[in-house]
Structure formats: structure tokens, C-alpha cells
Scaffold this motif. Structure first.
Motif, PDB file in Angstrom:
ATOM      1  N   ILE B  89      22.163  -7.729  16.326  1.00  0.00           N
ATOM      2  CA  ILE B  89      23.427  -7.666  17.292  1.00  0.00           C
ATOM      3  C   ILE B  89      24.432  -6.587  16.855  1.00  0.00           C
ATOM      4  O   ILE B  89      24.972  -5.606  17.516  1.00  0.00           O
ATOM      5  CB  ILE B  89      24.262  -9.097  16.575  1.00  0.00           C
ATOM      6  N   ALA B  90      24.472  -6.072  15.351  1.00  0.00           N
ATOM      7  CA  ALA B  90      25.200  -5.018  15.172  1.00  0.00           C
ATOM      8  C   ALA B  90      24.821  -3.589  15.552  1.00  0.00           C
ATOM      9  O   ALA B  90      25.404  -2.850  16.182  1.00  0.00           O
ATOM     10  CB  ALA B  90      24.999  -4.847  13.321  1.00  0.00           C
ATOM     11  N   VAL B  91      23.647  -3.600  15.671  1.00  0.00           N
ATOM     12  CA  VAL B  91      22.814  -2.354  16.171  1.00  0.00           C
ATOM     13  C   VAL B  91      23.320  -2.279  17.600  1.00  0.00           C
ATOM     14  O   VAL B  91      23.546  -1.092  18.090  1.00  0.00           O
ATOM     15  CB  VAL B  91      21.379  -2.349  16.187  1.00  0.00           C
ATOM     16  N   ASN B  92      23.212  -3.372  18.437  1.00  0.00           N
ATOM     17  CA  ASN B  92      23.346  -3.256  19.968  1.00  0.00           C
ATOM     18  C   ASN B  92      24.675  -2.912  20.195  1.00  0.00           C
ATOM     19  O   ASN B  92      25.157  -2.337  21.091  1.00  0.00           O
ATOM     20  CB  ASN B  92      23.232  -4.723  20.676  1.00  0.00           C
ATOM     21  N   THR B  93      25.586  -3.464  19.229  1.00  0.00           N
ATOM     22  CA  THR B  93      27.172  -3.266  19.295  1.00  0.00           C
ATOM     23  C   THR B  93      27.523  -2.021  19.153  1.00  0.00           C
ATOM     24  O   THR B  93      27.928  -1.114  19.890  1.00  0.00           O
ATOM     25  CB  THR B  93      27.883  -4.101  18.485  1.00  0.00           C
ATOM     26  N   CYS B  94      26.768  -1.274  18.137  1.00  0.00           N
ATOM     27  CA  CYS B  94      26.916   0.387  17.791  1.00  0.00           C
ATOM     28  C   CYS B  94      26.369   1.080  19.189  1.00  0.00           C
ATOM     29  O   CYS B  94      27.110   1.873  19.275  1.00  0.00           O
ATOM     30  CB  CYS B  94      26.365   0.362  16.584  1.00  0.00           C
ATOM     31  N   VAL B 162      16.672   4.312  13.359  1.00  0.00           N
ATOM     32  CA  VAL B 162      15.635   4.021  12.381  1.00  0.00           C
ATOM     33  C   VAL B 162      15.745   4.530  10.830  1.00  0.00           C
ATOM     34  O   VAL B 162      15.334   4.086  10.041  1.00  0.00           O
ATOM     35  CB  VAL B 162      14.284   4.462  12.655  1.00  0.00           C
ATOM     36  N   VAL B 163      16.111   5.865  10.781  1.00  0.00           N
ATOM     37  CA  VAL B 163      16.549   6.341   9.523  1.00  0.00           C
ATOM     38  C   VAL B 163      17.599   5.708   8.651  1.00  0.00           C
ATOM     39  O   VAL B 163      17.348   5.495   7.610  1.00  0.00           O
ATOM     40  CB  VAL B 163      16.634   7.856   9.580  1.00  0.00           C
ATOM     41  N   VAL B 164      18.588   5.313   9.351  1.00  0.00           N
ATOM     42  CA  VAL B 164      19.672   4.324   8.666  1.00  0.00           C
ATOM     43  C   VAL B 164      19.199   3.142   8.308  1.00  0.00           C
ATOM     44  O   VAL B 164      19.361   2.813   6.973  1.00  0.00           O
ATOM     45  CB  VAL B 164      20.907   4.405   9.705  1.00  0.00           C
ATOM     46  N   LEU B 165      18.151   2.354   9.164  1.00  0.00           N
ATOM     47  CA  LEU B 165      17.815   1.039   9.098  1.00  0.00           C
ATOM     48  C   LEU B 165      16.542   1.341   7.667  1.00  0.00           C
ATOM     49  O   LEU B 165      16.787   0.505   6.775  1.00  0.00           O
ATOM     50  CB  LEU B 165      17.277   0.367   9.995  1.00  0.00           C
ATOM     51  N   ARG B 166      16.130   2.238   7.523  1.00  0.00           N
ATOM     52  CA  ARG B 166      14.961   2.318   6.854  1.00  0.00           C
ATOM     53  C   ARG B 166      15.553   3.106   5.374  1.00  0.00           C
ATOM     54  O   ARG B 166      15.569   2.293   4.259  1.00  0.00           O
ATOM     55  CB  ARG B 166      13.965   3.389   7.272  1.00  0.00           C
ATOM     56  N   ASP B 167      16.130   4.192   5.413  1.00  0.00           N
ATOM     57  CA  ASP B 167      16.612   4.725   4.253  1.00  0.00           C
ATOM     58  C   ASP B 167      17.745   4.417   3.679  1.00  0.00           C
ATOM     59  O   ASP B 167      18.012   4.837   2.326  1.00  0.00           O
ATOM     60  CB  ASP B 167      16.508   6.373   4.311  1.00  0.00           C
ATOM     61  N   MET B 168      18.864   3.973   4.395  1.00  0.00           N
ATOM     62  CA  MET B 168      20.101   3.609   3.882  1.00  0.00           C
ATOM     63  C   MET B 168      20.162   2.080   3.858  1.00  0.00           C
ATOM     64  O   MET B 168      21.171   1.562   3.090  1.00  0.00           O
ATOM     65  CB  MET B 168      21.184   4.277   4.772  1.00  0.00           C
ATOM     66  N   ASN B 169      19.564   1.192   4.610  1.00  0.00           N
ATOM     67  CA  ASN B 169      19.720  -0.256   4.515  1.00  0.00           C
ATOM     68  C   ASN B 169      18.286  -0.895   4.003  1.00  0.00           C
ATOM     69  O   ASN B 169      18.444  -2.146   3.879  1.00  0.00           O
ATOM     70  CB  ASN B 169      20.213  -0.640   5.759  1.00  0.00           C
ATOM     71  N   GLY B 170      17.293  -0.119   3.646  1.00  0.00           N
ATOM     72  CA  GLY B 170      16.285  -0.579   2.947  1.00  0.00           C
ATOM     73  C   GLY B 170      15.403  -1.320   3.723  1.00  0.00           C
ATOM     74  O   GLY B 170      14.582  -2.309   3.136  1.00  0.00           O
ATOM     75  N   LEU B 171      15.267  -1.255   5.154  1.00  0.00           N
ATOM     76  CA  LEU B 171      14.550  -2.283   5.764  1.00  0.00           C
ATOM     77  C   LEU B 171      13.230  -1.897   6.001  1.00  0.00           C
ATOM     78  O   LEU B 171      12.833  -0.674   6.183  1.00  0.00           O
ATOM     79  CB  LEU B 171      15.106  -2.603   7.391  1.00  0.00           C
ATOM     80  N   GLY B 172      12.248  -2.908   6.219  1.00  0.00           N
ATOM     81  CA  GLY B 172      10.701  -2.299   6.130  1.00  0.00           C
ATOM     82  C   GLY B 172      10.577  -2.060   7.587  1.00  0.00           C
ATOM     83  O   GLY B 172      11.385  -2.513   8.723  1.00  0.00           O
ATOM     84  N   GLU B 178      11.674  -5.081  14.575  1.00  0.00           N
ATOM     85  CA  GLU B 178      12.290  -6.692  15.074  1.00  0.00           C
ATOM     86  C   GLU B 178      13.646  -6.096  15.701  1.00  0.00           C
ATOM     87  O   GLU B 178      14.172  -6.769  16.392  1.00  0.00           O
ATOM     88  CB  GLU B 178      12.205  -7.687  13.987  1.00  0.00           C
ATOM     89  N   VAL B 179      14.328  -5.625  14.786  1.00  0.00           N
ATOM     90  CA  VAL B 179      15.761  -5.193  14.916  1.00  0.00           C
ATOM     91  C   VAL B 179      15.904  -4.261  16.028  1.00  0.00           C
ATOM     92  O   VAL B 179      16.903  -4.682  17.153  1.00  0.00           O
ATOM     93  CB  VAL B 179      16.686  -4.605  13.577  1.00  0.00           C
ATOM     94  N   THR B 180      15.249  -3.217  16.108  1.00  0.00           N
ATOM     95  CA  THR B 180      15.571  -2.248  17.226  1.00  0.00           C
ATOM     96  C   THR B 180      14.620  -2.600  18.496  1.00  0.00           C
ATOM     97  O   THR B 180      15.132  -2.225  19.672  1.00  0.00           O
ATOM     98  CB  THR B 180      15.052  -0.953  16.758  1.00  0.00           C
ATOM     99  N   GLY B 181      13.600  -3.427  18.339  1.00  0.00           N
ATOM    100  CA  GLY B 181      12.779  -3.620  19.624  1.00  0.00           C
ATOM    101  C   GLY B 181      11.782  -2.742  19.916  1.00  0.00           C
ATOM    102  O   GLY B 181      11.130  -2.846  20.879  1.00  0.00           O
ATOM    103  N   TYR B 182      11.743  -1.645  18.811  1.00  0.00           N
ATOM    104  CA  TYR B 182      10.902  -0.702  19.120  1.00  0.00           C
ATOM    105  C   TYR B 182       9.509  -1.504  18.637  1.00  0.00           C
ATOM    106  O   TYR B 182       9.347  -2.037  17.872  1.00  0.00           O
ATOM    107  CB  TYR B 182      11.074   0.346  18.525  1.00  0.00           C
TER     108      TYR B 182
END
Lengths: 354, 206
Positions: B89-94, B162-172, B178-182
Motif C-alpha cells: 500500500i505504501a509503495v503504491n501511494t509513493c 527495489v534498492v530501498v526495499l532490499r538494502d534499506m528495509n531489509g526485505l528478501g 510480492e510488494v512490488t508485483g515484479y
């Protein structure tokens, strides 16, 4: 070199350990042999490490309260306003809205200012004539007319247009006077509306007037009685017993006497019709330079205001008699359909002297 | 354990707690939502800030994300973790915010006017100062952080995401997918390009 490009694409996944085993082995072997790619990999690890070590930013302390604020239902007015615009398929840019608003405001402003401009056009006329609000005049809803003297216009009695009913009827006479009797006024000034003359001059004018109005007995009698009245006044004021006997070059020049003669004539006619002069005011004397004239002649201007009150039913007759006496010229200002009992007439006599 | 792995483990623990809170909310305990907000507000805010590079926009986007979550939580079926759903939700809002003309206009002004770490604002997003360092070093570190954030800001939206989600928020990778839909391969390639681009931009700084 081509292998280096391939390896470079896998370094990110190799760092995160998400490569399949075969690709992973290939990358490891290449890194052992290639210093450039080893340096690239180290730089990538350093970057990722730096990004991961960035301290996370924290939400504001009142974040939950702000969310609650957004969750609270909007007011009825807000919901109603939203409902007006909600399903608009097109977003209107704010610039277009601003231009439209400014245009409407401009049109409204111009519309509101218009009457002010019109009333402002009338104001200087009142000031120029020097009118005062009179008791009778304010109560009399007459259609009135006034004339404004102007150098560009004929100095004959000025025709007047209808004005507001609260003002008295105003008639302006422009009277030209010369110091030398043999000067021809028409050389430099237009012919006067009513030319005050010496007694001899008046005689000649009277003869002319007699020819013009010989069929009108009433007017003849008015003129005749005024002739006697005028002769008496002239004798008294000039100290001359019989002006008719004097040669034109012997006639004394006395502008003040001429003015009094004019006033006396008007007063005489008014009295005959049960009217009266309620105010006789000499306004001012100014000296002006006629710059348009080649000689740059200087002349003074005396202004005399005569205010007459007369019964409305005799108004027309008064004007007729003044016209017949040469004081004013037709067309005469008419009253409205429902005149008041008493009418006030303001006669402005302007004496120009060279 | 790396920070990413720690974050991932924490996320799993939070996920169990979140599931209970979501169920409680769906059963009528609206206060459970407040707990969810307090638990996730910093992570969502951090994601929005790294993505939008502006505190005001980040705050606005984070609030909007929670409001949308509140409105959709009754229908949330727990097919994914609450945090993943909330991130989406947050990603889509941003992303919507990034595409808006207003945001683009404001961002141009921000980068010209002031450094990203807001010298005259509150400094809650700045790293905890190391008092052993000299003021000069702290200033240099601050400038380095600003350069990193600026470099992230210049990335294309997908790479930035993807870089924010991976390197800054630590998502796998799976969670990012799942978050981005990619697709997973897209996540890998975009992350790889994003890191290479950042490395080029930050050469000599990091």
C-alpha cells in the motif's frame, strides 16, 4: 572482457547469495582470476553495507494522532462539497480556474464602476456653473436646462440641456465689452448674445426690436415701459440728462453701469410678471491671457449671478420677454410636465472686457 | 548475522504478532489498529522517506498508507503478512505521489534549496552522532549521507524501489516481488542495475 560484463551483472545476486550453484561457482572462479571484477565486487559490498547501515528515519511523535485525524469523518459541509466534484472525469488545472475567476471579477468590477464614471462626468458641470441647492429648487422636480460657457462655443446665449430636477434653471449670458467704441468686437471675439450698449446704441436696438415685435402689443408695452425705466436709470447713473443728444465718441464708458442696466432690465421684466430677484451676486473677476490670439490680449471676466423666482405658469412668458428683449435666444429651456408652483431661474451674466 | 538477516527475522516475529492484531481488529477491537500503527509507523515512514526524499511528503504518504490500510483491513485475508500488505500500500501511494506534477515541481525546488538532511529542521533521520568523531568528521559523514540520498533519488522509480526495499528495509527478494508485483528475475536485474548505478554515482564518496 566480455566475461567481465557477464560477471558484473551477477555480482549483486552473488553478494546476496541468491545465485544458483552453477552460476555461483562461475562467478567465484572469475573473481579469483580478475582483479578488476574483484575490485568491483568489493565496491558493491561496501555500497550495500553503507546503505544497510543508514539509520532509519523515525516517524513524527504525533504520527498516530495525525492518522486518527485523517480517519475522522469529514464534516457534512465538506462531504457535500466533495460530492459536487467527486466524479469529475477531468482535472481542471488551477491556472485555468484562476484566469476564469479573474475574468469574472474584472467584468463585475467594470460593471460596478460604470455608473460612477457617468456621475463623475456630470459633477464638473455643476461646479462650473456654481449652483447651490435651493429650497425651492430641491423641491421642484423640473426638467431643467443649463448652459456652460466655453471659448470654443458661440458666445450667444447658450442653449441648455435637461439636467437633474433638483437644480434651478440656469441661463448663461456671455456679454462682450470693449474699451474703444470703434473697435469691432467681431474681429477677435464672436458676436455677443446680448450686447450692452450706450443709450444711443440701445435706441437703435429698440428700433430694431420694434420692427421685429411690432405685432405683439404686450411685448411692445413691456419694451416701452422698460425703455422709460432704462432711460431714467441711465440718466441717474451716468449723470447725463439726455444721452440721445451725445455723439457716439462722447458716450462715457462705464462697464459697471452697463452691468446695472442689464440687471435692471431683467429685474424690470421679472417684476412685471410678479417675479423677483432673490439673489444678486458678483462672483469673481479673473484675468486671462488669450494665448491662441496672436496679440496675446489680456481680458478680465466679471461674473454676475441673478437668481429669479417666479410662478411656474409665468415662466414661459418671462423667458419669451427676455428673449424678445435680446437677453436670451431660443430655443428656451422648458419645464417638465408637472412644474411646481414657484420656479427658480439662475441667470449667469459673464462680462468679458478687453 | 547481517542487518538484512536480522531485519528479516524481526519481520517474521512481527508477522505473528500482526496476524493476531489483524484478527482482533476484524473482530471489532479497533484499538488493535493503533498498535499496528505504532509498530510499523517508523518502517513505513522510513520507506516513504527513502523513496520520496522529503519529510513532508513521506509523512503524508505514510499517513495515507495507514488510512488505506484501516479502510481495507476488514477485508484483508492474511494471504500475505500484514507488513508486506502494508508495504504494498505504501509503495503504491509513493509511486502515485512521485508521478504527480505537484511532487515533481516541489522536488526540483528541494534539491536546489537545501540539503536533504534538513539543517534547520528536526534531525530525527540523521544517524546517531558518534561523539568520538570530530565535528569535521561528523560534518563529512552528514554530507556523505546527503549524497547517498541524492543518488538514490536520481534512480528510476523501479530501481529505486527495489534498492530501498532490499538494502534499506531489509526485505528478501520474494517479499520485494510480492510488494512490488515484479517477477523475481525482474527484481534481481533491477536491483543489480540500481546498485551499479549507485556505485558509479558514489564513486569516491563511499
Amino acid at each position: 572482457m566480455t566475461e567481465c560484463f557477464k560477471i558484473e551483472d551477477h555480482l549483486s545476486e552473488y553478494m546476496d547469495d541468491v545465485l544458483d550453484s552453477k552460476t555461483k561457482i562461475m562467478v567465484e572462479e572469475h573473481l579469483k582470476a580478475c582483479e578488476a571484477c574483484q575490485g568491483e565486487f568489493n565496491a558493491l559490498k561496501s555500497l550495500a553495507s553503507k546503505l544497510q547501515r543508514l539509520e532509519p528515519v523515525q516517524a513524527p511523535a504525533n504520527f498516530l494522532a495525525q492518522v486518527h485525524g485523517r480517519l475522522s469523518p469529514p464534516s457534512k459541509a465538506r462531504r457535500w462539497l466533495d460530492s459536487l466534484f467527486y466524479p469529475l472525469p477531468v482535472r481542471i488545472p488551477i491556472q485555468i480556474g484562476a484566469i476564469a475567476t479573474a475574468t469574472v471579477a474584472l467584468i463585475l468590477a467594470l460593471h460596478l464602476i460604470k455608473p460612477t464614471i457617468e456621475s463623475a462626468k456630470q459633477a464638473p458641470v455643476d461646479q462650473q456653473v456654481g449652483l447651490k441647492e435651493k429650497k425651492v429648487a430641491s423641491s421642484a422636480s423640473h426638467e431643467q436646462a443649463q448652459a456652460v460657457p466655453s471659448k470654443s462655443e458661440s458666445p450667444k446665449a447658450q442653449k441648455t440641456d435637461s439636467v437633474t430636477p433638483s437644480k434651478p434653471v440656469v441661463i448663461t449670458l456671455l456679454i462682450h465689452q470693449t474699451n474703444a467704441m470703434n473697435d469691432s468686437p467681431t474681429n477677435e471675439f464672436p458676436a455677443p448674445a446680448y450686447q450692452p450698449e450706450t443709450s444711443l446704441g440701445k435706441e437703435a436696438k429698440r428700433e430694431e426690436s420694434n420692427d421685429r415685435f411690432k405685432n405683439d402689443k404686450g411685448i411692445d408695452s413691456t419694451r416701452s415701459s422698460f425703455q422709460n425705466y432704462q432711460d431714467e436709470n441711465s440718466s441717474r447713473l451716468n449723470g447725463v440728462t439726455d444721452n440721445k443728444k451725445l455723439a457716439p465718441e462722447e458716450q462715457p464708458m462705464a462697464p459697471s453701469v452697463v452691468q446695472y442696466d442689464e440687471t435692471a432690465m431683467i429685474q424690470h421684466i421679472a417684476l412685471q410678471l410678479n417675479g423677483r430677484i432673490v439673489e444678486n451676486q458678483e462672483k469673481s473677476t479673473t484675468v486671462e491671457s488669450d494665448k491662441d490670439n496672436e496679440k496675446h490680449a489680456h481680458f478680465s471676466k466679471d461674473i454676475q449671478l441673478l437668481t429669479i423666482e417666479i410662478e411656474s405658469e409665468r415662466y414661459e412668458e418671462l423667458l419669451n420677454r427676455l428673449s424678445q428683449a435680446g437677453a436670451i435666444q431660443p430655443p428656451l429651456p422648458l419645464l417638465s410636465d408637472s412644474p411646481q408652483e414657484i420656479v427658480q431661474i439662475q441667470i449667469q451674466l459673464i462680462y468679458e472686457k478687453r | 548475522l547481517s542487518k538484512t538477516e536480522i531485519n528479516h527475522n524481526q519481520t517474521e516475529q512481527l508477522s505473528d504478532e500482526d496476524t493476531g492484531l489483524v484478527k482482533a481488529f476484524q473482530n471489532g477491537a479497533t484499538s488493535a489498529f493503533d498498535t499496528l500503527v505504532l509498530k510499523h509507523q517508523d518502517r513505513v515512514y522510513n520507506l516513504c522517506y527513502r523513496f520520496l526524499s522529503d519529510e513532508q511528503d513521506a509523512n503524508d504518504a505514510a499517513q495515507e498508507a495507514f488510512v488505506k490500510a484501516f479502510q481495507g483491513l476488514k477485508r484483508f485475508r492474511l494471504e500475505s503478512s500484514f507488513s508486506t500488505w502494508l508495504y504494498r500500500i505504501a509503495v503504491n501511494t509513493c509511486k502515485n505521489k512521485l508521478k504527480s506534477q505537484e511532487f515533481k515541481h516541489r522536488q526540483t525546488i528541494i534539491w536546489i534549496d537545501a540539503p536533504i538532511d534538513g539543517q534547520d529542521g528536526d534531525n530525527r533521520h540523521i544517524e546517531i552522532p558518534d561523539l568520538t568523531q570530530s565535528p569535521e568528521l561528523r560534518l563529512a559523514e552528514k554530507e556523505k549521507l546527503r549524497q547517498i540520498q541524492k543518488a538514490i533519488h536520481t534512480l528510476p522509480i523501479e530501481q529505486k524501489l527495489v534498492v530501498v526495499l532490499r538494502d534499506m528495509n531489509g526485505l528478501g527478494y520474494d517479499e520485494i516481488s510480492e510488494v512490488t508485483g515484479y517477477k523475481l528475475g525482474t527484481v534481481k536485474s533491477k536491483l543489480s542495475r540500481a546498485r551499479q548505478e549507485l556505485r558509479k554515482q558514489l564513486k569516491g564518496i563511499i
